[in-house]
Enzyme design. Structure first.
Site, PDB file in Angstrom:
ATOM      1  N   GLY A 231       0.828  -1.200   0.000  1.00 26.71           N
ATOM      2  CA  GLY A 231       0.000   0.000   0.000  1.00 26.71           C
ATOM      3  C   GLY A 231       0.859   1.245   0.000  1.00 26.71           C
ATOM      4  O   GLY A 231       2.001   1.241  -0.471  1.00 26.71           O
ATOM      5  N   SER A 232       0.328   2.297   0.561  1.00 26.69           N
ATOM      6  CA  SER A 232       1.014   3.585   0.558  1.00 26.69           C
ATOM      7  C   SER A 232       2.106   3.631   1.621  1.00 26.69           C
ATOM      8  O   SER A 232       2.118   2.842   2.578  1.00 26.69           O
ATOM      9  CB  SER A 232       0.008   4.708   0.831  1.00 26.69           C
ATOM     10  OG  SER A 232      -0.502   4.597   2.154  1.00 26.69           O
ATOM     11  N   GLU A 253       5.682  -3.485   0.968  1.00 28.08           N
ATOM     12  CA  GLU A 253       5.779  -3.069  -0.430  1.00 28.08           C
ATOM     13  C   GLU A 253       4.978  -1.775  -0.548  1.00 28.08           C
ATOM     14  O   GLU A 253       3.748  -1.802  -0.650  1.00 28.08           O
ATOM     15  CB  GLU A 253       5.217  -4.138  -1.362  1.00 28.08           C
ATOM     16  CG  GLU A 253       5.976  -5.458  -1.321  1.00 28.08           C
ATOM     17  CD  GLU A 253       7.361  -5.383  -1.911  1.00 28.08           C
ATOM     18  OE1 GLU A 253       7.698  -4.345  -2.508  1.00 28.08           O
ATOM     19  OE2 GLU A 253       8.109  -6.369  -1.784  1.00 28.08           O
TER      20      GLU A 253
END
Length: 498
Positions: A231-232, A253
């Protein structure tokens, strides 16, 4: 539009996809296609406990036998490739070939994991003590929570699940609240494989449907050994400290702000094709999408003009139509963030080509024309990842300056250079070159194969998934020493005699 056929073609039997509290809207036209039942937070501890029980059984199953389950999963995915791929397109807004390609990626990682199940090996290490043998062994780690994002709603789960399962770990999947239907469909596909396998313990694979608080429950649990979260960067900053506080293992990630350097010697025909797919494919919503173009000043005008023509020829529209190359953004909020970024780029002196919303000839979703933005320098907005088809173009005159500009962003996922100069290519891949986890030559930054470890550095999180030796993140290492002599020598020459 009526999307009932797409939903009927996948197995969602037993899943509550109507009457629930989580509304699912398709990016194709923004319409509501389901109302999914959310997993009550009160039930998550019991799900984790079931996974713990499954772990106690699954870890004792020989790894090649565990690999047989993943082989069967690959077979079931092959049978379901077309309908599942269409569901990916419907729920995530990808064009049809990308939806099918994502399922193919799942099949490929299953093939990889099956072979891996017979290669979970350690080292034999020379011992300084006579009559001793030293070695390392790898063992299952425990319950693995997989938190995935909307843009790759099924492939990223498979990267984790296929490897975790052959490594001996049960999996609990918390998909994005924007793409729960694909997760429910994948769970059904895996259940078919488990039924054929006949030895899978209850709780080996589970799906948690919900919003951020559902993911937080998995992150906080001491009984969850591994948290793999995609995600962010903002999400990663919240997840990492919580897992670290309880000494769990985290695989992150996160954001990417991927760049391409285009040198004077570059094959521009090749570069234009790579740039176009990398920048506008998936409507710029890949973590590996090309976002920054660092081009030598002598070829910048020529390259930008060719890109503008290539962009103009890319059909924008319904991703379920076979001729479409650019589908919608995931929702209106993504469109608003893109427009805000373009306003800031203009304020910074950028010249914007494209970027406007598209409303004619398309469904009622968040469709947009991909943007090329000529920037005077790498400003703050350029250094920020905007999850949309914005390509910032900067120039350089000295190669060292191009490398410095390339690395001068917080993210470090994927990177590439187009050059026919072997010195530039080798320098780009050296320790003094790209600081990213992926560094390519004469190929774009997106479209990574599953055979290599996937992930990046800096604010990308440092995690690795998929191929190579990424499997080690899902296992614990033990160093073993065996004394087959009748003596008891100590290491480092220490003497302790009674």
């Amino acid at each position: 539009m009526n999307y009932a056929t797409i939903l009927q073609d996948v197995d969602l039997s037993g899943a509550a996809i109507s009457g629930g509290t989580l509304a699912v809207h398709t990016p194709v036209d923004g319409s509501k296609i389901a109302a999914v039942a959310e997993t009550p937070l009160s039930e998550i501890p019991a799900m984790i406990a079931a996974a713990r029980d499954a772990f106690r059984q699954w870890r004792t199953v020989p790894a090649p036998v565990r690999g047989e389950l993943v082989r069967l999963l690959g077979e079931e995915l092959r049978a379901a490739k077309e309908p599942l791929g269409r569901l990916v397109s419907l729920e995530a807004g990808k064009i049809l070939s990308e939806g099918q390609g994502e399922v193919q990626e799942m099949i490929d990682i299953c093939d990889f994991a099956v072979g891996l199940s017979r290669q979970l090996y350690g080292l034999t290490i020379a011992s300084e003590r006579p009559g001793h043998r030293m070695m390392e062994t790898w063992h299952p780690m425990g319950v693995t929570a997989v938190i995935t994002a909307f843009n790759f709603p099924v492939a990223v789960w498979s990267w984790n699940a296929a490897i975790a399962l052959v490594c001996g770990n049960p999996v609990i999947w918390k998909p994005s609240e924007k793409t729960p239907l694909t997760a429910l469909a994948c769970q059904k596909i895996l259940e078919k494989a488990m039924a054929r396998f006949g030895r899978a313990p209850r709780g080996l694979s589970q799906v948690v449907i919900g919003r951020a608080d559902a993911g937080e429950a998995l992150v906080a649990s001491r009984d969850v050994a591994i948290v793999s979260a995609t995600g962010s960067t903002r999400m990663g900053r919240a997840v990492a400290p919580k897992v670290a506080e309880r000494f769990g293992r985290v695989i992150l990630e996160l954001g990417g702000n991927n760049a391409m350097i285009v040198a004077p010697s570059a094959d521009l025909d090749l570069a234009v094709r790579a740039i176009t797919f990398s920048a506008i494919g998936t409507c710029g919503q890949r973590c590996t999408s090309l976002r920054r173009l660092i081009v030598h000043e002598s070829i910048k005008d020529t390259l930008v003009e060719r890109l503008r023509k290539a962009y103009a020829s890319a059909p924008i529209g319904n991703p379920l139509d076979s001729g479409t190359l650019v589908g919608p953004l995931i929702d209106r909020q993504a469109l608003e963030r893109m427009q805000a970024a373009l306003r800031q780029a203009r304020a910074d002196g950028g010249i914007v080509h494209g970027g406007e919303p598209v409303t004619e000839g398309v469904p009622a979703g968040a469709y947009v024309r991909p943007a090329i933005v000529e920037m005077p320098s790498q400003t703050a907005i350029v250094a920020e990842e905007t999850f949309a088809p914005i390509l910032y173009v900067m120039t350089y005159s000295d190669f060292a300056d191009a490398i410095a500009m390339h690395n001068d962003v917080p993210q470090g996922l994927s990177s590439c250079i187009f050059t026919n100069d072997i010195r530039e290519a080798e320098f780009f891949m050296s320790a003094a070159g790209s600081d990213c986890g992926i560094a390519n030559v004469n190929i774009g930054p997106s479209g990574a194969e599953i055979g290599g470890a996937f992930g990046g550095e800096k604010e990308t999180g440092g995690g690795r998934e998929s191929g190579s030796d990424a499997w080690k993140s899902y296992m614990r290492r033990a160093t073993n020493t065996i004394n087959y002599s009748r003596e008891l020598p100590l290491a480092q020459g220490v003497r302790f005699e009674i």
